[in-house]
Design a protein around this motif. Sequence first.
Motif, PDB file in Angstrom:
ATOM      1  N   TYR A 278     -36.192  72.636   7.091  1.00 14.20           N
ATOM      2  CA  TYR A 278     -36.289  73.389   5.843  1.00 14.20           C
ATOM      3  C   TYR A 278     -37.621  73.124   5.132  1.00 14.20           C
ATOM      4  O   TYR A 278     -37.760  73.419   3.946  1.00 14.20           O
TER       5      TYR A 278
ATOM      6  N   LYS B 221     -32.061  70.666   1.892  1.00 12.26           N
ATOM      7  CA  LYS B 221     -33.394  71.271   1.906  1.00 12.26           C
ATOM      8  C   LYS B 221     -34.467  70.187   1.932  1.00 12.26           C
ATOM      9  O   LYS B 221     -35.575  70.403   2.419  1.00 12.26           O
TER      10      LYS B 221
ATOM     11  N   PHE C   6     -35.554  80.844  -0.307  1.00 12.00           N
ATOM     12  CA  PHE C   6     -35.527  79.803  -1.333  1.00 12.00           C
ATOM     13  C   PHE C   6     -35.422  80.394  -2.729  1.00 12.00           C
ATOM     14  O   PHE C   6     -35.121  79.686  -3.684  1.00 12.00           O
TER      15      PHE C   6
ATOM     16  N   MET D 236     -26.503  75.454  -0.070  1.00 12.68           N
ATOM     17  CA  MET D 236     -27.759  75.813   0.569  1.00 12.68           C
ATOM     18  C   MET D 236     -28.141  77.266   0.281  1.00 12.68           C
ATOM     19  O   MET D 236     -27.304  78.089  -0.090  1.00 12.68           O
TER      20      MET D 236
END
Length: 205
Positions: free
Chosen positions: A13, A7, A183, A74
């Motif tokens: 990202y 990330k 997220f 992730m």
Amino acid sequence: MNKIDFKKTLNSYQAKYHEFRMVDVPRLQYLMIDGHGDPNTSQEFKAAIVALYPVAYKLKFASKLELGKDYTVMPLEALWWADDMSTFTTARDKSQWDFTLMIMQPDWITRDMFKAVVEKVADKEPPASLAQVRLETLDEGKSVQTLHVGSFDDEADILAQMHRDFIPANDLTMVGKHHEIYFSDFRKVAPDKLRTILRQPVIKA
């Protein structure tokens, strides 16, 4: 052993709140599973999540033990589409949506590792949708994305700006599928705190 957080290392990202930016998304591989329906009520959606995470975490542990490479698992991602794409920006008729849920995997995760891990997951109370999980690459290339903070139901306005204003104004045409990167864990985080990247692959018009 250093733990990699993709990330932070992958530009694709990164996004700022309601600021549209162009990114070149590299070819990446993901755990994937398909489904259909409103994510709030679809059993397929819930079953897909339950199937993905055990595989993702066992692959992480296998990478650390077998290859000496550690990384942060992730976030959940999803591709969304429908026969009528206006269901994303106007009617928001989620019952018409199709999806592919995904979790990005490092390029050193091989198909043999994936198969071995799936077999291990299957040994202990396998998730009902485990057999539908696959390892596949996705090459989105040039894309427009932004960060949305808040409820998924409040995405329509910013998506309309992306689809109807920013993309045409920059001589671009939408291709591929609407892509979201979560997220926040929407099972635990309040709707107004959710942080989601909204992405749309494009080509020059």
